[in-house]
Enzyme design. Structure first.
Site, PDB file in Angstrom:
ATOM      1  N   CYS A 132       0.859  -1.174   0.000  1.00  0.00           N
ATOM      2  CA  CYS A 132       0.000   0.000   0.000  1.00  0.00           C
ATOM      3  C   CYS A 132       0.895   1.222   0.000  1.00  0.00           C
ATOM      4  CB  CYS A 132      -1.003  -0.003   1.170  1.00  0.00           C
ATOM      5  SG  CYS A 132      -0.337   0.318   2.802  1.00  0.00           S
ATOM      6  N   HIS A 168      15.534 -12.896  11.831  1.00  0.00           N
ATOM      7  CA  HIS A 168      15.342 -12.719  13.268  1.00  0.00           C
ATOM      8  C   HIS A 168      13.892 -12.831  13.714  1.00  0.00           C
ATOM      9  CE1 HIS A 168      19.339 -10.318  13.899  1.00  0.00           C
ATOM     10  NE2 HIS A 168      19.506 -11.414  13.174  1.00  0.00           N
TER      11      HIS A 168
END
Length: 143
Positions: free
Chosen positions: A65, A98
């Site tokens: 977006c 991570h």
């Protein structure tokens, strides 16, 4: 690999280029986004992507977006979704390594198209590192 992709009007150009990149790599793509520049509501196109990832119908998702924020917030309302708003390749790699992100949220109005393509390539080619990061992921509620 199967990827679900969705976008609002701000992300149409990026989505079309990303779909082309993915198909050139023989990756199956489920397109839940608009193909128009006419104003639409991002949530209508993000929920189906998040649902596909949540239900295991897609391994990962890509949402686009204008700022990436609304799409990311919407996707993260779904169980089993860890959407990451990324704006550089390095942040994208860390989101996968991570945080075990399974949806990439791109801010179409704030990154260049070549950068977005590089980030998508990094996202699909980076794996979760596990180890000390695993215990952190386990502390995210409802995941």
């Amino acid at each position: 690999m199967k990827i679900a992709i969705g976008n609002d009007h701000a992300g149409t150009e990026y989505k079309l280029a990303i779909v082309g990149l993915l198909k050139a790599k023989d990756i199956e793509v489920s397109n839940f986004g608009t193909d128009s520049a006419e104003s639409v509501d991002y949530a209508d196109f993000v929920h189906p992507v998040a649902q596909a990832v949540e239900e295991g119908k897609a391994e990962i998702g890509i949402i686009i977006c204008g700022s990436g924020n609304g799409a990311c917030m919407t996707a993260n309302k779904h169980q089993k979704v860890r959407a990451a708003l990324c704006w550089t390749k390095e942040i994208t790699v860390l989101a996968r390594e991570h945080n075990d992100a399974n949806i990439l949220s791109l801010p179409a109005r704030y990154i260049a198209l070549p950068q977005a393509l590089e980030m998508v390539d990094a996202f699909i080619n980076t794996s979760f590192a596990g180890g000390r990061h695993e215990r952190r992921i386990e502390k995210i509620p409802c995941r």
